[in-house]
Design a protein around this motif. Structure first.
Motif, PDB file in Angstrom:
ATOM      1  N   ALA A 278       0.794  -0.864   0.250  1.00 21.08           N
ATOM      2  CA  ALA A 278      -0.443   0.613   0.054  1.00 21.08           C
ATOM      3  C   ALA A 278       1.059   1.014   0.059  1.00 21.08           C
ATOM      4  CB  ALA A 278      -0.991   0.155   1.002  1.00 21.08           C
ATOM      5  N   GLN A 279       2.096   1.548   0.859  1.00 21.18           N
ATOM      6  CA  GLN A 279       3.079   2.149   0.937  1.00 21.18           C
ATOM      7  C   GLN A 279       3.496   2.034  -0.588  1.00 21.18           C
ATOM      8  OE1 GLN A 279       3.171   4.549   2.917  1.00 21.18           O
ATOM      9  NE2 GLN A 279       1.644   3.624   4.564  1.00 21.18           N
ATOM     10  N   LEU A 280       3.762   1.467  -0.975  1.00 17.01           N
ATOM     11  CA  LEU A 280       4.474   1.485  -2.196  1.00 17.01           C
ATOM     12  C   LEU A 280       3.203   2.154  -3.627  1.00 17.01           C
ATOM     13  CD1 LEU A 280       7.175   0.796  -4.133  1.00 17.01           C
ATOM     14  CD2 LEU A 280       5.949  -1.178  -4.746  1.00 17.01           C
ATOM     15  N   SER A 281       2.506   1.608  -3.494  1.00 17.24           N
ATOM     16  CA  SER A 281       1.087   2.268  -4.459  1.00 17.24           C
ATOM     17  C   SER A 281       0.930   3.745  -4.158  1.00 17.24           C
ATOM     18  CB  SER A 281      -0.802   2.111  -4.218  1.00 17.24           C
ATOM     19  OG  SER A 281      -0.132   0.071  -4.698  1.00 17.24           O
ATOM     20  N   LEU A 282       1.230   4.685  -2.413  1.00 17.05           N
ATOM     21  CA  LEU A 282       0.382   5.633  -2.037  1.00 17.05           C
ATOM     22  C   LEU A 282       1.624   6.925  -2.959  1.00 17.05           C
ATOM     23  CD1 LEU A 282      -1.012   6.880  -0.425  1.00 17.05           C
ATOM     24  CD2 LEU A 282       0.198   7.112   0.726  1.00 17.05           C
ATOM     25  N   ALA A 283       3.061   6.517  -2.283  1.00 14.25           N
ATOM     26  CA  ALA A 283       4.158   5.916  -3.240  1.00 14.25           C
ATOM     27  C   ALA A 283       4.138   6.963  -4.574  1.00 14.25           C
ATOM     28  CB  ALA A 283       5.796   5.668  -2.988  1.00 14.25           C
ATOM     29  N   ALA A 284       3.745   5.843  -5.169  1.00 10.20           N
ATOM     30  CA  ALA A 284       3.203   5.671  -6.744  1.00 10.20           C
ATOM     31  C   ALA A 284       2.785   7.142  -7.745  1.00 10.20           C
ATOM     32  CB  ALA A 284       3.228   4.513  -8.010  1.00 10.20           C
ATOM     33  N   PHE A 285       1.482   6.999  -6.194  1.00 12.04           N
ATOM     34  CA  PHE A 285       0.473   8.385  -6.788  1.00 12.04           C
ATOM     35  C   PHE A 285       1.253   9.224  -6.042  1.00 12.04           C
ATOM     36  CE2 PHE A 285      -2.764  11.012  -5.010  1.00 12.04           C
ATOM     37  CZ  PHE A 285      -3.521  10.552  -5.842  1.00 12.04           C
ATOM     38  N   TYR A 286       1.469   9.943  -5.339  1.00  7.38           N
ATOM     39  CA  TYR A 286       2.417  11.012  -4.784  1.00  7.38           C
ATOM     40  C   TYR A 286       3.488  11.584  -5.559  1.00  7.38           C
ATOM     41  CZ  TYR A 286      -0.102  10.760  -0.425  1.00  7.38           C
ATOM     42  OH  TYR A 286      -0.768  10.506   0.780  1.00  7.38           O
ATOM     43  N   ARG A 287       4.007  10.442  -6.707  1.00  4.22           N
ATOM     44  CA  ARG A 287       5.229  11.018  -7.198  1.00  4.22           C
ATOM     45  C   ARG A 287       4.615  10.854  -8.611  1.00  4.22           C
ATOM     46  NH1 ARG A 287      10.289   6.671  -9.516  1.00  4.22           N
ATOM     47  NH2 ARG A 287      11.362   8.707 -10.601  1.00  4.22           N
ATOM     48  N   LYS A 288       3.180  11.331  -9.293  1.00  5.02           N
ATOM     49  CA  LYS A 288       2.808  11.012 -10.216  1.00  5.02           C
ATOM     50  C   LYS A 288       2.640  12.208 -10.362  1.00  5.02           C
ATOM     51  CE  LYS A 288      -0.049   9.863 -14.075  1.00  5.02           C
ATOM     52  NZ  LYS A 288       1.265   8.755 -15.090  1.00  5.02           N
ATOM     53  N   ASN A 289       2.318  12.367  -9.372  1.00  4.32           N
ATOM     54  CA  ASN A 289       0.946  14.251  -9.073  1.00  4.32           C
ATOM     55  C   ASN A 289       2.567  14.775  -8.033  1.00  4.32           C
ATOM     56  OD1 ASN A 289      -2.102  13.793  -9.239  1.00  4.32           O
ATOM     57  ND2 ASN A 289      -1.114  11.931  -8.180  1.00  4.32           N
ATOM     58  N   GLY A 290       3.543  14.450  -8.581  1.00  5.71           N
ATOM     59  CA  GLY A 290       4.617  15.474  -8.669  1.00  5.71           C
ATOM     60  C   GLY A 290       4.678  16.283  -6.759  1.00  5.71           C
ATOM     61  N   GLU A 291       4.127  15.324  -5.795  1.00  2.80           N
ATOM     62  CA  GLU A 291       4.006  15.881  -4.380  1.00  2.80           C
ATOM     63  C   GLU A 291       5.480  14.781  -4.150  1.00  2.80           C
ATOM     64  OE1 GLU A 291       0.145  15.663  -1.976  1.00  2.80           O
ATOM     65  OE2 GLU A 291      -0.673  14.936  -4.176  1.00  2.80           O
ATOM     66  N   ASP A 292       6.310  15.500  -4.194  1.00  2.00           N
ATOM     67  CA  ASP A 292       7.827  14.669  -3.535  1.00  2.00           C
ATOM     68  C   ASP A 292       7.925  14.482  -2.182  1.00  2.00           C
ATOM     69  OD1 ASP A 292       8.367  14.728  -6.341  1.00  2.00           O
ATOM     70  OD2 ASP A 292       9.508  16.652  -6.266  1.00  2.00           O
ATOM     71  N   GLU A 293       7.025  15.347  -1.754  1.00  2.00           N
ATOM     72  CA  GLU A 293       8.221  15.121  -0.110  1.00  2.00           C
ATOM     73  C   GLU A 293       7.051  14.084   0.595  1.00  2.00           C
ATOM     74  OE1 GLU A 293      10.077  16.757   1.985  1.00  2.00           O
ATOM     75  OE2 GLU A 293      10.341  18.355   0.550  1.00  2.00           O
TER      76      GLU A 293
END
Length: 565
Positions: A278-293
């Motif tokens: 779930a955390q990996l998917s969440l990371a991919a989601f944030y990366r896609k949306n440019g939310e680097d932090e």
């Protein structure tokens, strides 16, 4: 895409190493060899009650009655013997002689086609399989090899037709349907391939292979919702598998449906708050949306999880390597590397990956420490030894270099690098005979890399120079420059040795000026140039060059200070 049971070659050094699948059971190919002999007497066969196809004729009707037929069978066996021994060309010659007697013999044609297939001579093999299939269309192994050859010769539509025929003959054999769908997808008939996968699903139930294949085909057809529904169905059928929810979230993210993606991720998080997937998917989601932090925070949780596969984490860090010139990415990579080794202290590749990050950042000492930790866990990876030896050499750790190079050589006696490093260590300690032996051994092992060969001959040149064997030294330097004409290290050493001898000073000037053209601020090169000028009695110019050397760090080298004095 999915392709089942593609490989069924009969060529092997041992019959029993090859096994064939019939009705869910496997049989050694030695049985096939015997039955091949029985098949020779009749091109037409019928399906028997066993897994193999045996001709209508009884064994006694085939063997021993006709001397010519017995000779034919014995010759065939000789061909099989040559196949087993790995003499494919001899086997082909024998089989082709048999075809002169029985040109339509399905078994012999199959054997020839099968050998040519193994040799990747697909166009040559195709006519033989056409004959086999024509003479015995009920033999599924002929049909399967024929389909494979059709595909390899640019006719996937023909291959699909073969598997359509086979699937109709054996409607309960899902492997035929899998292959039919696969070849349909190659022809671009995506919807028909999906329909075939659905037919399989009705027999075997929902599975990841089927759902993924259909999802990809739906995407090719532009049916995005159908693709989503397919993964949703897979997830619903496997409620305990967080992996499928993560796949669904990734699909939504890829399609730009961020709200839907977030809903799935939240569902996944509630089902298992500590779930690394779930955390990996969440990371991919944030990366896609440019939310680097937020991406980095999620990724830290992934790296801290012992449940997440270490290879997934290493893949993430490998991506970081190309962005290490960015200060933020550099900080993140180092932090993730530290978490990686803390989470997986007994995994050699964790330490090696962290060391790779630091090595890329020229953090030589901590990188060396991590590579050494990797070797303590697993000393069987030469690439790690290589990095250890190179770093110890660059850090001038003479004792460690010699010790570790000798250890490496015990494990990898056929690698040139440890010989080279032992040679370097002996050269530094003026043990010229020992150094000569090691450099010579490294050169004998050799390398396809011309730069490495240049370094080896350069080292040998330095050894001969130390032994006052000037002709041999010059020859080695010349060879080194032949392998790598841009090797400035060789240019400098060669030029310096000439200056010490007071010989060929014009050549020495030519060499060192080429080296300085590439590295104008190198203190050692500037000193060499100054010393050559001194030998040419150009004292003012010599003084200028040596002063430049001192300005660029040469004051730390006693030899350069001595030259200036």
């Amino acid at each position: 895409m999915i392709l089942r049971n593609k490989h069924f070659l009969l060529s092997s050094f041992h019959f029993d190493l090859i096994r064939f699948r019939f009705n869910g059971r496997y049989f050694p190919s030695s049985v096939f060899c015997l039955l091949s002999v029985l098949l020779i007497s009749s091109c037409k066969t019928t399906e028997s009650s066993t897994a193999y196809k045996i001709p209508d004729a009884k064994v006694n009707d085939v063997i021993g009655e006709d001397p010519k037929q017995t000779e034919f069978e014995n010759t065939f066996l000789e061909g099989k013997k040559q196949e087993i021994l790995g003499n494919a060309d001899k086997a082909l010659a024998i089989y082709r002689d048999l075809l002169k007697q029985q040109p339509e013999n399905d078994v012999v044609n199959f054997q020839i086609g099968n050998i040519l297939y193994a040799q990747h001579k697909y166009l040559d093999a195709l006519p033989y399989l056409k004959i086999s299939v024509k003479q015995n269309p009920s033999n599924k192994y002929y049909e399967q090899l024929y389909a494979e050859l059709l595909n390899h010769t640019g006719n996937p539509k023909g291959a699909a037709g073969v598997y359509e025929y086979l699937s109709k003959q054996s409607p309960n054999d899902v492997d035929y349907l899998f292959n039919y769908a696969y070849f349909l997808s190659l022809t671009g008939d995506f919807q028909k391939a999906i329909d075939t996968y659905n037919k399989i699903e009705s027999q075997v139930g929902v599975s990841e292979d089927l759902s993924m294949a259909k999802q990809q085909l739906y995407m090719k057809l532009g049916k995005k919702q159908a693709a989503i529904d397919e993964i949703q169905k897979l997830s619903d059928a496997n409620p305990g598998e967080a992996h499928y929810l993560a796949m669904l979230a990734d699909l939504y993210t890829g399609l730009g449906q961020n709200d839907k993606a977030m809903e799935v991720i939240e569902k996944l998080g509630k089902a298992d708050p500590n779930n690394a997937q779930a955390q990996l998917s969440l990371a991919a989601f944030y990366r896609k949306n440019g939310e680097d932090e937020k991406y980095f925070e999620a990724m830290k949780n992934v790296f801290a999880s012992r449940d997440m596969n270490i290879d997934t984490k290493i893949k993430v860090l490998l991506e970081y390597l190309q962005y290490l010139n960015d200060e933020k990415r550099k900080t993140e990579a180092l932090a993730l590397g530290k978490i990686l080794v803390d989470t997986h202290p007994n995994e050699a590749k964790a330490h090696a990956m962290y060391a790779d990050v630091m090595n890329q950042l020229s953090m030589d000492v901590p990188a060396l420490e991590e590579y050494q930790k990797a070797l303590k866990v697993d000393d069987s990876k030469f690439t790690v030894w290589q990095q250890v030896l190179i770093l110890e050499s660059s850090l001038n750790l003479k004792d460690s270099l010699l010790h570790d190079a000798q250890r490496c050589l015990e494990i990898f006696p056929n690698q040139g690098l440890p010989h080279y490093m032992i040679g370097v260590s002996n050269l530094q300690n003026k043990k010229y005979n020992e150094a000569l032996s090691e450099f010579s051994q490294a050169i004998m092992i050799g390398s396809d890399d011309k730069v490495i060969m240049s370094q080896l001959y350069s080292g040998l040149g330095d050894v001969y120079a130390g032994m006052k064997k000037n002709t041999s030294s010059d020859s080695c330097y010349e060879l080194a420059l032949t392998y790598d004409e841009g090797n400035t290290h060789v240019m400098n050493n060669y030029a310096y040795q000439l200056s010490l001898r007071g010989e060929k000073l014009d050549k020495a000037v030519s060499l060192i000026t080429k080296a300085l053209a590439k590295n104008p601020d190198d203190a050692g090169y500037l000193d060499t140039y100054g010393w050559i000028l001194y030998k040419q009695k150009k004292y003012s110019e010599a003084k200028t060059q040596i002063e430049k050397s001192l300005q660029h760090g040469g004051e730390k080298d006693p030899a350069i200070s001595e030259h200036y004095g």
